[in-house]
Design a protein around this motif. Structure first.
Motif, PDB file in Angstrom:
ATOM      1  N   TYR A  29      51.179 -14.035  -6.947  1.00  0.00           N
ATOM      2  CA  TYR A  29      50.469 -12.764  -7.112  1.00  0.00           C
ATOM      3  C   TYR A  29      48.978 -12.863  -6.799  1.00  0.00           C
ATOM      4  O   TYR A  29      48.297 -11.845  -6.728  1.00  0.00           O
ATOM      5  CB  TYR A  29      50.658 -12.226  -8.539  1.00  0.00           C
ATOM      6  N   ALA A  30      48.479 -14.069  -6.609  1.00  0.00           N
ATOM      7  CA  ALA A  30      47.050 -14.258  -6.345  1.00  0.00           C
ATOM      8  C   ALA A  30      46.675 -13.698  -4.974  1.00  0.00           C
ATOM      9  O   ALA A  30      47.481 -13.709  -4.045  1.00  0.00           O
ATOM     10  CB  ALA A  30      46.699 -15.747  -6.411  1.00  0.00           C
ATOM     11  N   PRO A  31      45.439 -13.202  -4.855  1.00  0.00           N
ATOM     12  CA  PRO A  31      44.973 -12.709  -3.551  1.00  0.00           C
ATOM     13  C   PRO A  31      44.926 -13.844  -2.521  1.00  0.00           C
ATOM     14  O   PRO A  31      44.788 -15.017  -2.889  1.00  0.00           O
ATOM     15  CB  PRO A  31      43.558 -12.195  -3.842  1.00  0.00           C
ATOM     16  N   LYS A  32      45.017 -13.464  -1.278  1.00  0.00           N
ATOM     17  CA  LYS A  32      44.952 -14.447  -0.190  1.00  0.00           C
ATOM     18  C   LYS A  32      43.653 -15.250  -0.315  1.00  0.00           C
ATOM     19  O   LYS A  32      42.610 -14.706  -0.607  1.00  0.00           O
ATOM     20  CB  LYS A  32      44.998 -13.726   1.156  1.00  0.00           C
ATOM     21  N   GLY A  33      43.750 -16.534  -0.154  1.00  0.00           N
ATOM     22  CA  GLY A  33      42.588 -17.402  -0.267  1.00  0.00           C
ATOM     23  C   GLY A  33      42.379 -17.942  -1.667  1.00  0.00           C
ATOM     24  O   GLY A  33      41.607 -18.861  -1.870  1.00  0.00           O
ATOM     25  N   GLU A  34      43.056 -17.358  -2.657  1.00  0.00           N
ATOM     26  CA  GLU A  34      42.925 -17.820  -4.040  1.00  0.00           C
ATOM     27  C   GLU A  34      44.230 -18.435  -4.561  1.00  0.00           C
ATOM     28  O   GLU A  34      44.325 -18.757  -5.731  1.00  0.00           O
ATOM     29  CB  GLU A  34      42.508 -16.656  -4.949  1.00  0.00           C
ATOM     30  N   LYS A  35      45.212 -18.566  -3.693  1.00  0.00           N
ATOM     31  CA  LYS A  35      46.504 -19.113  -4.112  1.00  0.00           C
ATOM     32  C   LYS A  35      46.426 -20.624  -4.275  1.00  0.00           C
ATOM     33  O   LYS A  35      45.922 -21.321  -3.400  1.00  0.00           O
ATOM     34  CB  LYS A  35      47.587 -18.784  -3.079  1.00  0.00           C
ATOM     35  N   LYS A  36      46.919 -21.107  -5.392  1.00  0.00           N
ATOM     36  CA  LYS A  36      46.999 -22.554  -5.599  1.00  0.00           C
ATOM     37  C   LYS A  36      48.142 -23.114  -4.773  1.00  0.00           C
ATOM     38  O   LYS A  36      49.130 -22.432  -4.510  1.00  0.00           O
ATOM     39  CB  LYS A  36      47.270 -22.870  -7.077  1.00  0.00           C
ATOM     40  N   THR A  37      48.020 -24.363  -4.377  1.00  0.00           N
ATOM     41  CA  THR A  37      49.118 -25.040  -3.696  1.00  0.00           C
ATOM     42  C   THR A  37      50.049 -25.609  -4.765  1.00  0.00           C
ATOM     43  O   THR A  37      49.689 -25.729  -5.941  1.00  0.00           O
ATOM     44  CB  THR A  37      48.597 -26.190  -2.818  1.00  0.00           C
ATOM     45  N   TYR A  38      51.249 -25.976  -4.343  1.00  0.00           N
ATOM     46  CA  TYR A  38      52.172 -26.616  -5.280  1.00  0.00           C
ATOM     47  C   TYR A  38      51.604 -27.953  -5.765  1.00  0.00           C
ATOM     48  O   TYR A  38      51.808 -28.335  -6.917  1.00  0.00           O
ATOM     49  CB  TYR A  38      53.558 -26.803  -4.654  1.00  0.00           C
TER      50      TYR A  38
END
Length: 145
Positions: A29-38
């Protein structure tokens, strides 16, 4: 097989798996560019990335993730309905109603349904042997006498 409740699914997972599910949903659900990686999620949980991968293949984990995601999606229903009505009313589309929004609205309230009719246009024409028919008629006449 009966569908498990959220509480039943929670009982099948460890606290770390439950936290992992929360973090994965936040990631999605995070905005693009703020997504954590696995890898970042695994590090935050203090586990290997391969462990997180295995959890993501676990049926109970996947069902829990889907159930929590459904709940989050359901919580956005009012916002989605409000946006649909803005599109229907034309207040968010330069004053013009959206045709697709109107179509969706009528489908949702059951006033518009898609009907499909299948028409088979291949008709086989029977070929009759006139001489055979005449012979059968003659045979029936003779057997009647």
């Amino acid at each position: 097989m009966a569908k498990l409740t959220l509480e039943q699914l929670k009982a099948k997972l460890t606290p770390n798996q439950l936290r992992a599910a929360e973090l994965i949903i936040e990631k999605e659900y995070a905005p693009k560019g703020e997504k954590k990686t696995y890898a970042e999620i695994a590090s935050e949980l203090g586990i290997d990335t391969s462990t997180l991968y295995l959890w993501r293949q676990n049926a109970d984990f996947v069902k829990y993730l889907a159930t929590v995601s459904d709940t989050k999606l359901d919580s956005a229903r009012a916002a989605a309905d409000a946006q649909l009505m803005r599109l229907v009313n034309g207040t968010s589309n330069n004053g013009n109603a959206s045709i697709k929004a109107l179509e969706l609205y009528y489908k949702l309230i059951g006033k518009l349904t898609e009907k499909r009719e299948i028409v088979n246009s291949t008709q086989e024409t029977e070929v009759h042997d006139v001489d055979a028919i005449k012979a059968e008629i003659e045979r029936l006449r003779q057997s009647a006498n």
